[in-house]
Design a protein around this motif. Structure first.
Motif, PDB file in Angstrom:
ATOM      1  N   UNK A 220       1.981 -33.251  49.554  1.00  0.00           N
ATOM      2  CA  UNK A 220       1.044 -33.049  48.451  1.00  0.00           C
ATOM      3  C   UNK A 220       1.605 -32.077  47.418  1.00  0.00           C
ATOM      4  N   UNK A 221       2.258 -31.021  47.886  1.00  0.00           N
ATOM      5  CA  UNK A 221       2.831 -30.052  46.949  1.00  0.00           C
ATOM      6  C   UNK A 221       3.987 -30.676  46.178  1.00  0.00           C
ATOM      7  N   UNK A 222       4.760 -31.524  46.835  1.00  0.00           N
ATOM      8  CA  UNK A 222       5.853 -32.229  46.151  1.00  0.00           C
ATOM      9  C   UNK A 222       5.305 -33.131  45.053  1.00  0.00           C
ATOM     10  N   UNK A 223       4.192 -33.783  45.336  1.00  0.00           N
ATOM     11  CA  UNK A 223       3.562 -34.655  44.345  1.00  0.00           C
ATOM     12  C   UNK A 223       3.087 -33.855  43.140  1.00  0.00           C
ATOM     13  N   UNK A 224       2.539 -32.670  43.385  1.00  0.00           N
ATOM     14  CA  UNK A 224       2.080 -31.825  42.279  1.00  0.00           C
ATOM     15  C   UNK A 224       3.255 -31.421  41.383  1.00  0.00           C
TER      16      UNK A 224
ATOM     17  N   UNK B 124      11.786 -33.856  46.439  1.00  0.00           N
ATOM     18  CA  UNK B 124      10.363 -34.193  46.300  1.00  0.00           C
ATOM     19  C   UNK B 124      10.103 -35.625  46.767  1.00  0.00           C
ATOM     20  N   UNK B 125      10.950 -36.534  46.315  1.00  0.00           N
ATOM     21  CA  UNK B 125      10.765 -37.949  46.671  1.00  0.00           C
ATOM     22  C   UNK B 125      10.929 -38.165  48.174  1.00  0.00           C
ATOM     23  N   UNK B 126      11.889 -37.491  48.765  1.00  0.00           N
ATOM     24  CA  UNK B 126      12.091 -37.624  50.213  1.00  0.00           C
ATOM     25  C   UNK B 126      10.873 -37.134  50.986  1.00  0.00           C
ATOM     26  N   UNK B 127      10.281 -36.046  50.529  1.00  0.00           N
ATOM     27  CA  UNK B 127       9.122 -35.507  51.236  1.00  0.00           C
ATOM     28  C   UNK B 127       7.924 -36.464  51.170  1.00  0.00           C
ATOM     29  N   UNK B 128       7.871 -37.309  50.122  1.00  0.00           N
ATOM     30  CA  UNK B 128       6.776 -38.267  49.986  1.00  0.00           C
ATOM     31  C   UNK B 128       7.065 -39.602  50.656  1.00  0.00           C
ATOM     32  N   UNK B 129       8.326 -39.965  50.748  1.00  0.00           N
ATOM     33  CA  UNK B 129       8.694 -41.246  51.355  1.00  0.00           C
ATOM     34  C   UNK B 129       8.768 -41.165  52.875  1.00  0.00           C
ATOM     35  N   UNK B 130       8.964 -39.978  53.389  1.00  0.00           N
ATOM     36  CA  UNK B 130       8.956 -39.764  54.848  1.00  0.00           C
ATOM     37  C   UNK B 130       7.989 -38.624  55.138  1.00  0.00           C
TER      38      UNK B 130
ATOM     39  N   UNK C  87       8.772 -26.106  58.118  1.00  0.00           N
ATOM     40  CA  UNK C  87       7.854 -26.691  57.135  1.00  0.00           C
ATOM     41  C   UNK C  87       7.207 -25.658  56.212  1.00  0.00           C
ATOM     42  N   UNK C  88       6.968 -24.452  56.735  1.00  0.00           N
ATOM     43  CA  UNK C  88       6.363 -23.424  55.890  1.00  0.00           C
ATOM     44  C   UNK C  88       7.311 -23.010  54.778  1.00  0.00           C
ATOM     45  N   UNK C  89       8.591 -22.936  55.101  1.00  0.00           N
ATOM     46  CA  UNK C  89       9.586 -22.593  54.095  1.00  0.00           C
ATOM     47  C   UNK C  89       9.659 -23.686  53.035  1.00  0.00           C
ATOM     48  N   UNK C  90       9.611 -24.942  53.456  1.00  0.00           N
ATOM     49  CA  UNK C  90       9.633 -26.056  52.504  1.00  0.00           C
ATOM     50  C   UNK C  90       8.412 -26.014  51.596  1.00  0.00           C
TER      51      UNK C  90
ATOM     52  N   UNK D 230      14.114 -25.732  50.161  1.00  0.00           N
ATOM     53  CA  UNK D 230      13.288 -26.936  50.220  1.00  0.00           C
ATOM     54  C   UNK D 230      13.850 -27.949  51.208  1.00  0.00           C
ATOM     55  N   UNK D 231      15.132 -27.833  51.521  1.00  0.00           N
ATOM     56  CA  UNK D 231      15.772 -28.784  52.440  1.00  0.00           C
ATOM     57  C   UNK D 231      15.738 -28.335  53.898  1.00  0.00           C
ATOM     58  N   UNK D 232      15.079 -27.223  54.193  1.00  0.00           N
ATOM     59  CA  UNK D 232      15.044 -26.696  55.566  1.00  0.00           C
ATOM     60  C   UNK D 232      13.970 -27.426  56.379  1.00  0.00           C
TER      61      UNK D 232
END
Length: 403
Positions: free
Chosen positions: A152-156, A138-144, A105-108, A99-101
């Motif tokens: 969207x997937x992180x939010x789910x 998850x929070x990082x993916x939504x804040x940046x 983006x596809x891997x994340x 998730x940190x790669x």
């Protein structure tokens, strides 16, 4: 002679036993491949071992992506005979690492999707996911927001975690993550974000309020949304916040600084229904009344603010609707009792009581109050703290009540 004969018989028996063992082992080896179909648990463990090995193929992102895609398919199908070999402790750290790669983006996206599926098919994994590094990611993916589908997937995933484990999300700045860029998403995702925020406000520890305070403008803005589901989620969020912070006057006043009271009061007014285009559900409407009542109880400043906003007319319209205008006092009481849910009526009267100034001590009524309400808070509610004047309510409503 007899000793030699006995020794020979023993040797023959051992030889026959060894031959039998060898033949049995040979038979089992031949049947081994075919037996997998009859041992689904073994097949599941083997499959999961294969996928885990593929995810750990560092340096070969193609193989990792192939294993990750297959893992998502397996988890989404939720086949018990395959999942029997799934180990949360073994897979979760690897998925968080993928998730940190940020360069892939596809891997994340697929690693986040796998964790989301994991929360669906193995609900008991939620505590481990909540305590892992996944929440921070998850929070990082939504804040940046760099990749909208990853966000969207992180939010789910956060929404599923927030139902039972809201506190780790709040402490990871999850409220800001869910609401900061809510306008960038489509309406369905906005509803998910608002519902997730409402879940995070449940049983909020008082020491986390500084993490919530900065996002209050965003949460307040949701109360003026044109979508009823978003508005109701925002109402639920404020109800839970006020419940959690009812004993902290400064926190309540800080929460209301951005227009919470004005917006909540507007939602109760029937004359603004046409402008909104929707009505709140009965349960949410009742909770909004309760939220205002608790706010007044916790802060005289907020009670005065509500009085300035015209709360008296709103309370009157809740208790007495237009069609009740021709009813006499007794008929009106009956109408109110029949048409309003009891809980809603109770919280409306509670709100009115919090707005009224305390009664002056009166020996004639004090005895009656004590008789009808032993071991309750009614004396304090009526007469203020200690059963005497002072405290309780916003004051200044005495003249309005008589007029």
């Amino acid at each position: 002679m007899s000793g030699a004969a006995g020794s020979g018989d023993a040797d023959d028996a051992q030889s026959r036993l060894a031959s039998s063992n060898s033949a049995l082992q040979s038979l089992l080896r031949r049947l081994g491949n075919g037996m997998e179909d009859f041992l689904p648990h073994a097949h599941g463990r083997a499959k999961m071992k294969e996928l885990l090995a593929g995810l750990k193929e560092h340096g070969d992102e193609g193989k990792q992506m192939e294993a990750l895609t297959e893992l998502c398919e397996v988890l989404s199908m939720g086949q018990e005979e395959i999942l029997i070999g799934f180990s949360v402790d073994a897979f979760l750290p690897v998925l968080v690492e993928l998730l940190s790669m940020e360069h892939n983006p596809e891997m994340m996206l697929f690693s986040c999707r796998a964790i989301t599926h994991l929360l669906e098919v193995i609900p008991k994994s939620a505590p481990k996911v909540a305590s892992s590094g996944a929440v921070t990611m998850f929070c990082q993916r939504l804040l940046t927001i760099e990749f909208i589908d990853v966000a969207e997937q992180s939010l789910m995933a956060m929404q599923k975690l927030s139902v039972e484990h809201p506190e780790p999300l709040v402490r990871a700045n999850g409220l800001a993550a869910a609401l900061t860029f809510i306008d960038f998403f489509d309406i369905n995702t906005q509803r998910t974000a608002a519902a997730t925020a409402a879940n995070m406000c449940r049983n909020l520890p008082p020491d986390t309020f500084p993490l919530v305070a900065d996002i209050m403008p965003n949460l307040t803005q949701l109360l003026s949304s044109g979508d009823v589901k978003i508005v109701e989620s925002a109402c639920i969020a404020f109800t839970r916040l006020v419940d959690a912070l009812a004993g902290t006057e400064g926190a309540l006043e800080g929460m209301a600084r951005h227009g919470m009271l004005t917006q909540l009061l507007r939602l109760l007014r029937p004359d603004e229904r046409e402008g909104r285009g929707f009505d709140l559900s009965t349960s949410t409407y009742t909770q909004v009344i309760k939220t205002l009542a608790l706010s007044c109880r916790g802060s005289s400043v907020l009670a005065e603010s509500l009085l300035e906003e015209g709360v008296v007319g709103t309370v009157h319209s809740i208790i007495k609707k237009e069609e009740d205008s021709r009813l006499g006092p007794q008929a009106l009481i009956t109408s109110v009792a029949v048409q309003r849910p009891m809980e809603q009526l109770m919280h409306t009267l509670m709100l009115a009581n919090e707005l009224l100034p305390p009664l002056l001590p009166d020996a004639r009524t004090a005895h009656l109050v004590q008789a009808v309400s032993p071991n309750t808070d009614m004396p304090a509610d009526l007469y203020g703290a200690g059963g005497a004047g002072g405290g309780g309510g916003g004051g200044g409503l005495g003249g309005d009540a008589e007029g």
